[in-house]
Scaffold this motif. Structure first.
Motif, short mmCIF file in Angstrom:
data_model
loop_
_atom_site.label_atom_id
_atom_site.label_comp_id
_atom_site.label_asym_id
_atom_site.label_seq_id
_atom_site.Cartn_x
_atom_site.Cartn_y
_atom_site.Cartn_z
N UNK A 377 0.86 -1.18 0.00
CA UNK A 377 0.00 0.00 0.00
C UNK A 377 0.90 1.23 0.00
N UNK A 378 0.30 2.36 -0.35
CA UNK A 378 1.04 3.61 -0.37
C UNK A 378 1.61 3.93 1.01
N UNK A 379 0.79 3.75 2.03
CA UNK A 379 1.26 4.03 3.39
C UNK A 379 2.45 3.18 3.77
N UNK A 380 2.44 1.91 3.39
CA UNK A 380 3.56 1.02 3.70
C UNK A 380 4.81 1.43 2.93
N UNK A 381 4.64 1.84 1.67
CA UNK A 381 5.79 2.29 0.87
C UNK A 381 6.45 3.51 1.48
N UNK A 400 3.68 9.24 10.70
CA UNK A 400 4.63 10.00 9.88
C UNK A 400 4.28 9.88 8.40
N UNK A 401 3.91 8.68 7.95
CA UNK A 401 3.53 8.48 6.54
C UNK A 401 2.33 9.34 6.20
N UNK A 402 1.33 9.39 7.09
CA UNK A 402 0.13 10.20 6.83
C UNK A 402 0.49 11.69 6.74
N UNK A 412 -5.45 11.54 3.11
CA UNK A 412 -5.05 10.47 4.02
C UNK A 412 -5.48 9.10 3.51
N UNK A 413 -6.62 9.05 2.79
CA UNK A 413 -7.13 7.77 2.28
C UNK A 413 -6.20 7.13 1.27
#
Length: 530
Positions: A377-381, A400-402, A412-413
């Motif tokens: 997912x984008x957040x994980x990347x 931090x990613x958000x 955020x989604x």
């Protein structure tokens, strides 16, 4: 005159995990034979999806939910796959946006272009080879006789894009869909390619459906401009009229954000005078496959990056600027020379020291498609560098990613989405967010804003300037967009054929260029809109 292509009330939706999302809403437009129509708009506006619907090349979760796509009177929305196979290439050519994922890494460039000629019965054997050489030469590839035997990884990003352009033009289609066809190209080759497209339009009645975020290019090249916003066409009409007197607020915002050589510069003087990076007599030589010969990609290159400054390298595709960046990042071994970072010789670092060095130096690469793991997912990347370097808890990394996604203007989604669910510009913003995760001292930006529409580009450039002011960041900025380079740079180095041919401050390079090649680059910039 009857339209070659007529789009009537087209709607397209994508299936997601929760619901169908309509991304193109009741779009209507037409393209006459020999006409160039440009669709402009921000990343995610639906412009590339509209083009993909015309050629019936939507991703697996996309479908046409309403309307018609009439090509020479035939509704492609209801055509069989066999009919579409016959139309693609011969009737409708395509130059896709991403050069790496649209070339087969296991096939030679020449064979891939020849395959298109053979499938549609245009040429075979020696005739096909001769046509491939002609096409590559037309597209600006030097030494095409030798290049046809090379593989995609042996081409620079811009050269791969030119190969795709040659492939799209191979069968002399009646309509060419060009999705950001010159976004990876320097201005001199861009002008050559677009001049060729214009000649095709005039000589053969070939129409061009141009998808672009470059309003200056649209102003210079298109007969008609359609402006898309949130899946809808908000304004359409003759290019001169739309750009001279835009009727929609969104169009006015786009025009205001277009960078030009007269744009206000974003940077303050660097906060420190000591050199963070010193590059001395850098040289990189590659062997040519199966020939016993060598090619010098970088030759006697020297420059410094003062702490807290932005140093840019400009030049045509294949000039050696991206190779220089890879050598600085430690992603390739130099043949000779030396690179010092904060006083330490990077080439002498051991494994542990190199790991620590890479926390302080982060890249943003040219290709947003290849630089993100499709399974993450984008957040994980975005959080991945924090995990690798053991920074924070899992919950802190997510927060931090958000925050980083918000900084690069993504909701955020986005953190829960996969890369294939994002547009090219959105993916590049994710790559920039990830590069900032470790708060590095040096960020190497290789065409980092070339895939972005002008509104997001302006936001990213302002973000980079703000971060430099706040954190004292240093940047090595590699780009073919000279207007952007002028806005963001303290010092500029012009590269050609592996060598730096001119260096100076941004004011010196742009106001008083000394080298003929620099003057040629400046003269080739598409007309400004101011």
């Amino acid at each position: 005159m009857s339209p070659l292509l007529e789009i009537r009330d087209l709607s397209v939706a994508f299936r997601t995990r929760r619901q169908d999302v309509t991304v193109v809403k009741n779009v209507s437009m037409e393209i006459l034979p020999g006409q160039t129509v440009a669709v402009v708009g921000e990343s995610g506006s639906g412009k590339s999806t509209t083009a993909a619907a015309v050629n019936r090349l939507l991703p697996g979760n996309g479908r046409i939910t309403g309307g018609q796509v009439l090509f020479e009177g035939r509704d492609l929305a209801t055509a069989s796959e066999r009919e579409m196979t016959a139309i693609r290439g011969a009737g409708i050519g395509l130059v896709p946006q991403d050069p790496m994922s649209n070339l087969n890494p296991l096939m030679r460039i020449g064979d891939q272009i020849a395959e298109a000629l053979e499938v549609h019965g245009v040429a075979t054997g020696k005739a096909a080879r001769a046509r491939v050489v002609e096409l590559l030469d037309m597209a600006g590839i030097t030494d095409p006789e030798r290049r046809i035997g090379q593989y995609p990884h042996e081409f620079s990003g811009g050269m791969r894009q030119r190969a795709l352009i040659a492939m799209g033009l191979a069968c002399r289609p009646r309509l060419l869909i060009a999705d950001e066809p010159t976004s990876a190209l320097d201005v001199t080759v861009q002008r050559r390619i677009l001049d060729q497209l214009a000649r095709l339009t005039a000589d053969m009645g070939t129409a061009v459906f141009l998808i672009t975020h470059d309003l200056a290019l649209a102003a210079e090249r298109a007969d008609v401009v359609a402006v898309m916003y949130q899946g809808e066409i908000v304004e359409i009409g003759p290019a001169a009229a739309i750009l001279a007197e835009p009727g929609h607020e969104y169009t006015r915002r786009l025009l205001k954000a277009v960078p030009s050589l007269s744009s206000v510069r974003l940077l303050e003087p660097p906060r420190a005078s000591d050199d963070l990076v010193v590059v001395e007599d850098l040289r990189k030589v590659y062997p040519l496959r199966g020939t016993g010969e060598q090619i010098t990609a970088v030759d006697a290159v020297s420059f410094t990056i003062p702490r807290g400054s932005t140093v840019s390298i400009v030049g045509e595709s294949g000039s050696g600027k991206s190779t220089t960046a890879n050598l600085l990042l430690g992603l390739d071994d130099l043949t000779s020379g030396r690179i010092r970072f904060d006083g330490t010789d990077v080439t002498a670092l051991g494994r542990r020291e190199l790991f620590a060095f890479r926390r302080r130096v982060q890249p943003v690469f040219q290709n947003p498609y290849a630089s993100l793991d499709p399974r993450y997912t984008v957040g994980k990347s975005v959080a991945e560098p924090l995990r690798v370097h053991r920074v924070g808890t899992a919950a802190e990394r997510r927060r931090t990613a958000a925050e980083l996604l918000e900084k690069v203007s993504l909701p955020a989604s986005t953190a829960e989405r996969l890369p294939h669910e994002l547009s090219g510009g959105q993916r590049q913003r994710v790559a920039i967010a990830r590069a900032l995760a470790l708060a590095p001292e040096l960020v190497v930006l290789d065409e980092a804003v070339s895939a972005l529409d002008v509104l997001v580009q302006a936001q990213i450039l302002e973000l980079l300037a703000d971060l430099q002011r706040e954190l004292g960041l240093s940047y090595l900025f590699i780009s073919h967009d000279l207007a952007v380079v002028r806005m963001i740079s303290h010092a500029v180095h012009v590269m050609r054929e592996g060598r730096i041919v001119e260096s100076g401050t941004a004011e010196e390079i742009f106001d008083h260029p000394a080298d003929d090649y620099t003057r040629e680059l400046l003269a080739a910039i598409p007309g400004t809109l101011a």
